[in-house]
Design a protein around this motif. Structure first.
Motif, PDB file in Angstrom:
ATOM      1  N   ASN A  29      42.873 -60.093  -5.521  1.00 23.47           N
ATOM      2  CA  ASN A  29      41.456 -59.978  -5.870  1.00 23.47           C
ATOM      3  C   ASN A  29      41.222 -58.755  -6.749  1.00 23.47           C
ATOM      4  OD1 ASN A  29      39.624 -61.957  -5.158  1.00 23.47           O
ATOM      5  ND2 ASN A  29      39.365 -61.228  -3.073  1.00 23.47           N
ATOM      6  N   PHE A  30      41.808 -57.643  -6.351  1.00 24.93           N
ATOM      7  CA  PHE A  30      41.653 -56.402  -7.115  1.00 24.93           C
ATOM      8  C   PHE A  30      42.228 -56.566  -8.519  1.00 24.93           C
ATOM      9  CE2 PHE A  30      43.358 -52.160  -8.325  1.00 24.93           C
ATOM     10  CZ  PHE A  30      42.141 -51.510  -8.478  1.00 24.93           C
ATOM     11  N   VAL A  72      32.106 -60.651  -8.690  1.00 25.47           N
ATOM     12  CA  VAL A  72      32.154 -59.636  -9.746  1.00 25.47           C
ATOM     13  C   VAL A  72      31.977 -60.292 -11.112  1.00 25.47           C
ATOM     14  CG1 VAL A  72      33.612 -57.932 -10.905  1.00 25.47           C
ATOM     15  CG2 VAL A  72      33.548 -58.017  -8.406  1.00 25.47           C
ATOM     16  N   LEU A 110      38.852 -58.883 -15.197  1.00 21.33           N
ATOM     17  CA  LEU A 110      37.448 -59.098 -15.546  1.00 21.33           C
ATOM     18  C   LEU A 110      36.861 -57.872 -16.243  1.00 21.33           C
ATOM     19  CD1 LEU A 110      36.271 -60.848 -12.277  1.00 21.33           C
ATOM     20  CD2 LEU A 110      36.159 -61.848 -14.569  1.00 21.33           C
ATOM     21  N   ASN A 144      34.107 -65.518  -3.085  1.00 27.27           N
ATOM     22  CA  ASN A 144      35.279 -64.667  -3.249  1.00 27.27           C
ATOM     23  C   ASN A 144      34.860 -63.430  -4.041  1.00 27.27           C
ATOM     24  OD1 ASN A 144      37.573 -63.850  -5.280  1.00 27.27           O
ATOM     25  ND2 ASN A 144      38.604 -64.707  -3.496  1.00 27.27           N
ATOM     26  N   GLU A 193      35.880 -57.364   1.607  1.00 34.92           N
ATOM     27  CA  GLU A 193      35.964 -58.822   1.637  1.00 34.92           C
ATOM     28  C   GLU A 193      35.645 -59.377   3.020  1.00 34.92           C
ATOM     29  OE1 GLU A 193      39.475 -58.173  -1.407  1.00 34.92           O
ATOM     30  OE2 GLU A 193      38.380 -56.918   0.018  1.00 34.92           O
ATOM     31  N   PHE A 204      42.493 -59.317 -10.243  1.00 37.05           N
ATOM     32  CA  PHE A 204      41.592 -60.166 -11.024  1.00 37.05           C
ATOM     33  C   PHE A 204      40.354 -59.391 -11.477  1.00 37.05           C
ATOM     34  CE2 PHE A 204      43.192 -64.328  -8.901  1.00 37.05           C
ATOM     35  CZ  PHE A 204      44.287 -64.326  -9.752  1.00 37.05           C
ATOM     36  N   ILE A 205      39.890 -58.455 -10.649  1.00 38.50           N
ATOM     37  CA  ILE A 205      38.737 -57.634 -11.034  1.00 38.50           C
ATOM     38  C   ILE A 205      39.094 -56.731 -12.211  1.00 38.50           C
ATOM     39  CG2 ILE A 205      37.227 -55.748 -10.256  1.00 38.50           C
ATOM     40  CD1 ILE A 205      37.292 -57.122  -7.468  1.00 38.50           C
ATOM     41  N   SER A 264      36.239 -61.481  -6.348  1.00 39.80           N
ATOM     42  CA  SER A 264      36.407 -61.464  -7.800  1.00 39.80           C
ATOM     43  C   SER A 264      35.456 -62.441  -8.486  1.00 39.80           C
ATOM     44  CB  SER A 264      37.860 -61.778  -8.182  1.00 39.80           C
ATOM     45  OG  SER A 264      38.230 -63.078  -7.768  1.00 39.80           O
ATOM     46  N   HIS A 265      35.114 -63.550  -7.820  1.00 41.72           N
ATOM     47  CA  HIS A 265      34.157 -64.497  -8.391  1.00 41.72           C
ATOM     48  C   HIS A 265      32.768 -63.862  -8.478  1.00 41.72           C
ATOM     49  CE1 HIS A 265      36.810 -68.068  -6.846  1.00 41.72           C
ATOM     50  NE2 HIS A 265      37.409 -67.320  -7.743  1.00 41.72           N
TER      51      HIS A 265
END
Length: 240
Positions: A25-26, A160, A32, A155, A127, A28-29, A157-158
């Motif tokens: 997740n991190f 964010v 982004l 989620n 999370e 993917f952030i 990352s979604h």
């Protein structure tokens, strides 16, 4: 024509992650942030090393943010709030009239009411458990993504991605003319409001007022008038 005009004012977004738990997740952030041109990421007590091999593998070009020192790790949330003009907390637990700390606005509305200049600190909780009530108290505005279903826990990352799109990629039109309230005057106004609420033993009223003022898109003259009003009232209530 795409992209931001260089001669137009623009807000600076700081992504703040409180005790993130998932490495992917991190990662993917970070991707982004690279996509949307965010270069200010503050991480509070992550449950992993931000340079973990799994993070680096999934972050792809987002690794650049770590290498350039754009990602910092801090021990407390307050350490991530320096120079913030507006602090926004995100949550999936909007309770409306039942909890004044969680009266929330949508990301679309958020993009319209936030100032167009200065640092906007966007806080995302854990999370597993999100943000605590004490953490929510530092926020000027609370925001929630409504999915139209009974299950709106996205989620990380979604979530964010949605906020970054709304706050950076969409054209921002406030519809309110005039110079924005300066950060110094705004913070001074809130300090006087806190003195009043404390003197009356109405701490909850302060948080309500803080949220309302942050959503009001105040102009400079308005902030000045309110500051003088709050200061005068505080002098009547607070004795040295």
């Amino acid at each position: 024509m795409s992209g931001r005009s260089l001669d137009q004012p623009h807000r600076r977004i700081r992504i703040t992650l409180v005790e993130p738990e998932g490495k992917i997740n991190f990662a993917f952030i970070l991707r982004l942030a690279k996509n949307f041109g965010i270069e200010d990421i503050c991480v509070v007590k992550p449950r992993f090393s931000i340079k973990d091999p799994e993070v680096l593998r999934f972050a792809t070009k987002g690794i650049d943010l770590i290498e350039k020192g754009r990602v910092v790790v801090r021990e407390t949330l307050n350490d991530c709030l320096e120079n913030s003009k507006v602090i926004v907390c995100t949550t999936s637990k909007e309770r409306g009239s039942r909890d004044v700390l969680r009266v929330a606005v949508s990301p679309v509305f958020l993009s319209m009411i936030l100032p167009r200049t200065g640092t906007i600190t966007l806080i995302f909780g854990r999370e597993s458990t999100g943000l605590t009530r004490e953490e929510l108290k530092v926020c000027d505005i609370v925001s929630v993504i409504e999915t139209g279903t009974s299950y709106n826990v996205l989620n990380l990352s979604h979530a964010v991605a949605i906020y970054l799109y709304e706050l950076t990629a969409r054209r921002c039109e406030t519809g309110v003319f005039g110079n924005e309230c300066s950060n110094e005057t705004y913070k001074a106004m809130l300090r006087e409001a806190w003195k009043i609420s404390s003197a009356l033993g109405k701490d909850e009223a302060y948080f309500v007022l803080k949220h309302v003022l942050a959503r009001a898109s105040l102009r400079g003259k308005e902030c000045g008038v309110l500051y003088k009003l709050f200061k005068s009232i505080a002098k009547l209530l607070v004795r040295d």
